[in-house]
Enzyme design. Structure first.
Site, short mmCIF file in Angstrom:
data_model
loop_
_atom_site.label_atom_id
_atom_site.label_comp_id
_atom_site.label_asym_id
_atom_site.label_seq_id
_atom_site.Cartn_x
_atom_site.Cartn_y
_atom_site.Cartn_z
N ASP A 265 0.84 -1.19 0.00
CA ASP A 265 0.00 0.00 0.00
C ASP A 265 0.88 1.24 0.00
O ASP A 265 2.11 1.16 0.00
CB ASP A 265 -0.89 0.02 1.25
CG ASP A 265 -0.09 0.35 2.50
OD1 ASP A 265 1.01 -0.24 2.67
OD2 ASP A 265 -0.53 1.20 3.30
N HIS A 290 3.61 -10.37 21.76
CA HIS A 290 3.19 -9.19 22.51
C HIS A 290 1.67 -9.08 22.56
O HIS A 290 1.07 -8.93 23.62
CB HIS A 290 3.80 -7.95 21.86
CG HIS A 290 3.65 -6.68 22.64
ND1 HIS A 290 2.55 -5.88 22.56
CD2 HIS A 290 4.50 -6.06 23.50
CE1 HIS A 290 2.71 -4.82 23.33
NE2 HIS A 290 3.88 -4.90 23.92
N SER A 462 2.92 -1.78 28.56
CA SER A 462 2.15 -2.65 27.67
C SER A 462 1.29 -3.64 28.43
O SER A 462 0.26 -4.09 27.93
CB SER A 462 3.10 -3.45 26.76
OG SER A 462 3.57 -2.68 25.70
#
Length: 538
Positions: A265, A290, A462
């Site tokens: 893209d 993750h 996180s």
């Protein structure tokens, strides 16, 4: 900085601090009331293995551990209650939707017929049965600052700042590469001496060799294992460290590397919006570590005697893969948020962040779109130990175009705490800021799902973000009439207070709690549900 990587080797000092006992004044809830009262908290012994695996669910009063009182909430507030399903969007590196501890918790698109090669729901994404992968077969990426300097000097302040940071990071990664190569050589020396891959402190104590290299390696690994704690696996942790450093060297900071070409893209054209594929864990399931860990923190099945327990028992995980090993593209994040919103997510977790955001307007518009659709976005504060109120430390995406005034009320930014309540309870790696961080949640040594039927301890904001997102999902499940902005306010207002003085950042500077965040608090599920109950009756 995406996905956010915090390796144990770079966090030894934090682990030593976290292991200290403390007698302090804590703010805790009184029974059945979302109010707070002072109480002395003393943790007299190290955490047991079971406590360590579940510490984020435990209670400060009952267990002397600054968890979110999740177990207490289930036992005392949710028994016999039935909530509604809540779709939680995980914008991350991908999720292993086949993990046994996530079964029954994965979103399925009811408007799509699996495997027929047709865009049944006509949303532009063919066979998006469990979500969408905007990265296609891409895994590694440059940092945004690398991408900026690759485009050439345009005379802008952004270019000058990116170049300065690039030169600093490039110098450091060379030093880190030398260090990790040295540590791996030390580890290999010990493995050869012991004739085994895995070893503990007691194994090192048994080494009697007078070979200078062996003696030096024994001394170094003894220090590492002593500081790192009982969950440290030298083989796995050193490999994680090596991979992190070499990924920076080979991909994140490598100006000759083009990680986007395979996607096909134009990342600078937001109208070029239909790309990628429906393989939500990506081309290599292991690289979805993750996102799988984040998903597990929120949704791993409770009470099934597998691994750990998720915070929320009534969610469906909608996976949107948009975060590579490197910095995410603004376009991918903007489209990922819109995709999750359009497919019914009421909570979106974003455990990613970066220092430069060339197309931040696209992300801001997506955040505003989510606000209009009553969707709460829970975002990690970042792991640099910085005050992100300072312009030079800004962490994107955020909810403030001027880094001061919020343009929306549906984004909550989460810092990380560790498992020992006291002045060191804020994790040293956690970013902070009395304007741009809202509240804290458990983020050190969190045990959860990783790909291919495994579990692992990971740490970082996180991990704090999905802990908070799990509590948000609980509220939205049992009190579905409450709006996203109300859920945000509940998470902030109902939290347990941090100590009056806390140590912040990599410099370990003692500061008043008012400097930590807007609230000076840490998320508490028990208090949050009590407050939600009261608010829902108004």
């Amino acid at each position: 900085m995406s996905p956010i990587k915090i390796n144990t080797l770079s966090a030894f000092a934090l682990l030593v601090l976290a292991g200290c006992s403390a007698t302090v004044q804590a703010q805790v809830s009184t029974p059945r009331e979302p109010l707070i009262a002072p109480m002395a908290i003393v943790k007299k012994a190290p955490l047991s293995e079971n406590e360590l695996k579940r510490w984020s669910h435990l209670d400060l009063v009952k267990d002397s551990i600054p968890g979110m009182s999740v177990d207490k909430a289930y036992a005392e507030l949710l028994q016999g209650k039935k909530g509604v399903k809540v779709i939680v969007g995980i914008v991350d590196s991908g999720v292993d939707i086949e993990h046994p501890d996530l079964q029954g918790m994965i979103w399925t698109n009811p408007k799509e017929i699996p495997g027929n090669g047709i865009d049944d729901d006509k949303n532009g994404f063919i066979d998006d049965v469990h979500g969408w992968n905007f990265l296609g077969d891409a895994v590694h990426e440059n940092l945004e600052l690398t991408r900026i300097i690759k485009k050439g000097d345009d005379g802008s302040a952004a270019y000058k700042n990116a170049l300065a940071q690039y030169e600093e990071k490039s110098k450091k990664v060379v030093e880190d590469k030398e260090q990790v190569d040295f540590l791996i050589d030390v580890h290999n020396t010990i493995k050869k001496e012991l004739n085994k891959t895995s070893y503990k402190l007691e194994d090192l104590s048994a080494i009697t060799s007078t070979d200078p290299k062996v003696s030096r390696s024994k001394m170094i690994m003894t220090q590492i294992l002593t500081n790192a704690g009982p969950t440290f696996d030298p083989e796995a942790e050193l490999e994680d460290y090596r991979e992190s450093v070499y990924d920076q060297f080979n991909y994140n900071l490598n100006k000759d590397y083009d990680g986007r070409k395979i996607v096909g893209d134009n990342p600078d054209d937001i109208k070029d919006a239909h790309y990628g594929n429906n393989v939500v864990f990506g081309p290599d399931k292991e690289k979805a570590l993750h996102g799988t860990h984040v998903a597990g923190i929120i949704a791993q099945v409770r009470g099934n005697n597998l691994g750990g327990d998720g915070v929320s028992n009534n969610v469906e995980i909608l996976t949107v893969r948009a975060v590579p090993d490197g910095d995410e593209y603004d376009k991918d994040i903007a489209l990922a948020i819109r995709y999750a919103v359009d497919n019914g997510a009421k909570v979106i977790n974003g455990s990613f962040g970066k220092s430069f955001s060339p197309h931040k307007k696209w992300v801001y518009e997506a955040i505003k779109y989510a606000a209009k659709k009553d969707v709460l976005i829970v975002h990690a504060a970042g792991n640099d130990g910085y005050d992100i109120d300072k312009t030079e430390n800004i962490n994107y995406p955020n909810d403030s175009e001027d880094n001061v005034k919020e343009f929306t009320n549906n984004v909550i930014t989460i810092g990380a705490i560790n498992k020992a309540y006291g002045e060191n309870v804020v994790a040293a790696f956690s970013n902070f800021g009395k304007i741009n961080v809202d509240v804290f949640a458990p983020g050190e040594e969190i045990y959860a799902t990783v790909p291919n039927n495994k579990y692992k301890y990971l740490q970082g904001t996180s991990m704090a973000s999905p802990n908070a997102a799990g509590v948000a999902a609980l509220i939205r499940s049992y009190y579905p009439k409450l709006k996203a902005a109300q859920v945000k306010q509940i998470l902030m207002d109902s939290g347990v207070a941090l100590p009056a003085t806390v140590v912040l950042g990599g410099d370990h500077e003692s500061k008043p709690v008012s400097e930590t965040s807007r609230t000076g608090k840490m998320v508490n599920a028990y208090n949050a549900l009590l407050m939600a109950e009261k608010m829902s009756k108004k």
